[in-house]
Design a protein around this motif. Sequence first.
Motif, PDB file in Angstrom:
ATOM      1  N   GLN A  51       0.830  -1.211   0.000  1.00 30.67           N
ATOM      2  CA  GLN A  51       0.000   0.000   0.000  1.00 30.67           C
ATOM      3  C   GLN A  51       0.864   1.260   0.000  1.00 30.67           C
ATOM      4  O   GLN A  51       1.347   1.696   1.045  1.00 30.67           O
ATOM      5  CB  GLN A  51      -0.930  -0.030   1.226  1.00 30.67           C
ATOM      6  CG  GLN A  51      -2.048   0.981   1.118  1.00 30.67           C
ATOM      7  CD  GLN A  51      -3.228   0.647   2.015  1.00 30.67           C
ATOM      8  OE1 GLN A  51      -3.237  -0.365   2.700  1.00 30.67           O
ATOM      9  NE2 GLN A  51      -4.216   1.494   2.016  1.00 30.67           N
ATOM     10  N   GLU A 124      -7.861   1.153  -3.782  1.00 37.14           N
ATOM     11  CA  GLU A 124      -8.506   1.229  -2.460  1.00 37.14           C
ATOM     12  C   GLU A 124      -9.759   2.087  -2.622  1.00 37.14           C
ATOM     13  O   GLU A 124      -9.692   3.303  -2.671  1.00 37.14           O
ATOM     14  CB  GLU A 124      -7.543   1.835  -1.434  1.00 37.14           C
ATOM     15  CG  GLU A 124      -8.077   1.724  -0.018  1.00 37.14           C
ATOM     16  CD  GLU A 124      -7.250   2.505   0.992  1.00 37.14           C
ATOM     17  OE1 GLU A 124      -6.602   3.485   0.606  1.00 37.14           O
ATOM     18  OE2 GLU A 124      -7.280   2.134   2.178  1.00 37.14           O
ATOM     19  N   HIS A 138     -11.257   9.308   2.274  1.00 37.74           N
ATOM     20  CA  HIS A 138     -11.804   9.064   0.923  1.00 37.74           C
ATOM     21  C   HIS A 138     -12.960  10.028   0.654  1.00 37.74           C
ATOM     22  O   HIS A 138     -13.852  10.160   1.495  1.00 37.74           O
ATOM     23  CB  HIS A 138     -12.285   7.611   0.788  1.00 37.74           C
ATOM     24  CG  HIS A 138     -11.162   6.636   0.748  1.00 37.74           C
ATOM     25  ND1 HIS A 138     -10.824   5.919  -0.380  1.00 37.74           N
ATOM     26  CD2 HIS A 138     -10.260   6.284   1.697  1.00 37.74           C
ATOM     27  CE1 HIS A 138      -9.775   5.158  -0.114  1.00 37.74           C
ATOM     28  NE2 HIS A 138      -9.415   5.351   1.141  1.00 37.74           N
ATOM     29  N   HIS A 192     -12.094   0.274   5.279  1.00 40.93           N
ATOM     30  CA  HIS A 192     -12.978   1.450   5.251  1.00 40.93           C
ATOM     31  C   HIS A 192     -14.431   0.989   5.300  1.00 40.93           C
ATOM     32  O   HIS A 192     -15.229   1.320   4.429  1.00 40.93           O
ATOM     33  CB  HIS A 192     -12.686   2.307   4.018  1.00 40.93           C
ATOM     34  CG  HIS A 192     -11.338   2.968   4.095  1.00 40.93           C
ATOM     35  ND1 HIS A 192     -11.101   4.085   4.855  1.00 40.93           N
ATOM     36  CD2 HIS A 192     -10.143   2.624   3.561  1.00 40.93           C
ATOM     37  CE1 HIS A 192      -9.830   4.429   4.757  1.00 40.93           C
ATOM     38  NE2 HIS A 192      -9.213   3.557   3.985  1.00 40.93           N
ATOM     39  N   HIS A 213      -5.271  -2.190   6.599  1.00 41.91           N
ATOM     40  CA  HIS A 213      -4.902  -1.398   7.792  1.00 41.91           C
ATOM     41  C   HIS A 213      -5.931  -1.545   8.904  1.00 41.91           C
ATOM     42  O   HIS A 213      -6.549  -0.592   9.344  1.00 41.91           O
ATOM     43  CB  HIS A 213      -4.587   0.065   7.451  1.00 41.91           C
ATOM     44  CG  HIS A 213      -5.604   0.829   6.644  1.00 41.91           C
ATOM     45  ND1 HIS A 213      -6.926   0.913   6.984  1.00 41.91           N
ATOM     46  CD2 HIS A 213      -5.471   1.564   5.515  1.00 41.91           C
ATOM     47  CE1 HIS A 213      -7.568   1.663   6.107  1.00 41.91           C
ATOM     48  NE2 HIS A 213      -6.705   2.065   5.200  1.00 41.91           N
ATOM     49  N   ASP A 270       1.450   2.510   3.849  1.00 37.90           N
ATOM     50  CA  ASP A 270       0.320   3.389   3.485  1.00 37.90           C
ATOM     51  C   ASP A 270       0.824   4.829   3.334  1.00 37.90           C
ATOM     52  O   ASP A 270       0.098   5.788   3.622  1.00 37.90           O
ATOM     53  CB  ASP A 270      -0.807   3.308   4.515  1.00 37.90           C
ATOM     54  CG  ASP A 270      -2.147   3.818   3.978  1.00 37.90           C
ATOM     55  OD1 ASP A 270      -2.253   4.049   2.760  1.00 37.90           O
ATOM     56  OD2 ASP A 270      -3.078   3.999   4.782  1.00 37.90           O
TER      57      ASP A 270
END
Length: 386
Positions: A51, A124, A138, A192, A213, A270
Amino acid sequence: MEMFKRTGKIAGTGAIVDVHVANGVIASVEPSAGTPEGEVPWISPGWIDLQVNGYAGFDFNAQPVETKDVLGVTERMNRYGVTSYLPTVITGSFERIKQAVGQIGRVCDEYESAAASIAGIHVEGPYLSGEDGPRGAHPREHIREPDYEEWRQLQKESGNRIKMITVAPEREGMADFVKRLAEEGIAVCIGHTAASPDQLDAAVEAGAVLSTHLGNGSHPVLARHPNYIWHQLGDDRLWASFIPDGHHLAPAVLKSMVRAKRDRFVFVTDCVALGGMPPGTYRSLVGGEVEVHANGRLSTAHNPNILAGSGVTMPECVANGIRLAGLSMKETIEAVTERPAQVLGRMDLGRLVPGAAADITLFRTDRDGNVAVVETIVKGKTAYVE
Ligand SMILES: [Zn+2]
């Protein structure tokens, strides 16, 4: 035929070995002949990061993504010991995601360095939770229900390079969507999300393999149990990725989670384009205003509790696995080598064995446990040397 060898201490056992490379592939790994002079570095399979959103101003979520973004991140990743990584494109309009995955694919076609290090693309989103908290940074306006036709077009545009997608199981029709992608060999991840235990189970049964994550991209306040974090943590069928930067998971949480997952977790950075930038408030093209704090933490500017990716590097992740999570050297290295390779189904990566790709990271540690990369070899070529 191009041949060379590197001598180092196997990260884990400490045994000093000679790793012989021929034509981009590991030819043999043998106990070192003779006594090496000076300090012997640790030797490890090349590090793998599933990521990577960007780094040092280079951005896979730029509008548009340019060649310099792909080459710039690749160069930085190699500098930090990473030999394979997944450029990560987050939620956006169809046009934006399409441009990004298309451009990454074209740069891989044109540039050997990109092709050697880019093991695929991680998308993602955009089929994620729209709730504040789970959606993280996001953009809400682009979050939507899964759309298989859209997916096909994105995959085609990328040159079939999308190897990983993160989705929220509670989205309408998600179990079927997960099943189709899993059958296509895509590593489908859960993240998410505010999914119920039943929705999580349905996604895993449909073929989801990893929690993205885990512990982040969630509500700041949550029912103590059961909840979607515990439910995924306790599911041995699921891998989990963790961001061991000391901010995304407090050290005690990271330690508890790695112990719960035993050998079913990987580390990811990330990292984002603002990683490695000086403290201040920046306007990010996606995610709005982002604040870079003096301690390296990145948050949305309006709410410092909502993280906006990380600025951590892989050597820091390796060090923090030991310092914060209480792992051995062997375990922390596995979490960035053979385990992420397994998640990708790439048996040629992440291992120092004859026949594997000659992806090698040499590094040293100091008294305080800091990790510094000495040399990074990608597919038999030195990509970085200190
Ligand atoms: Zn995320």
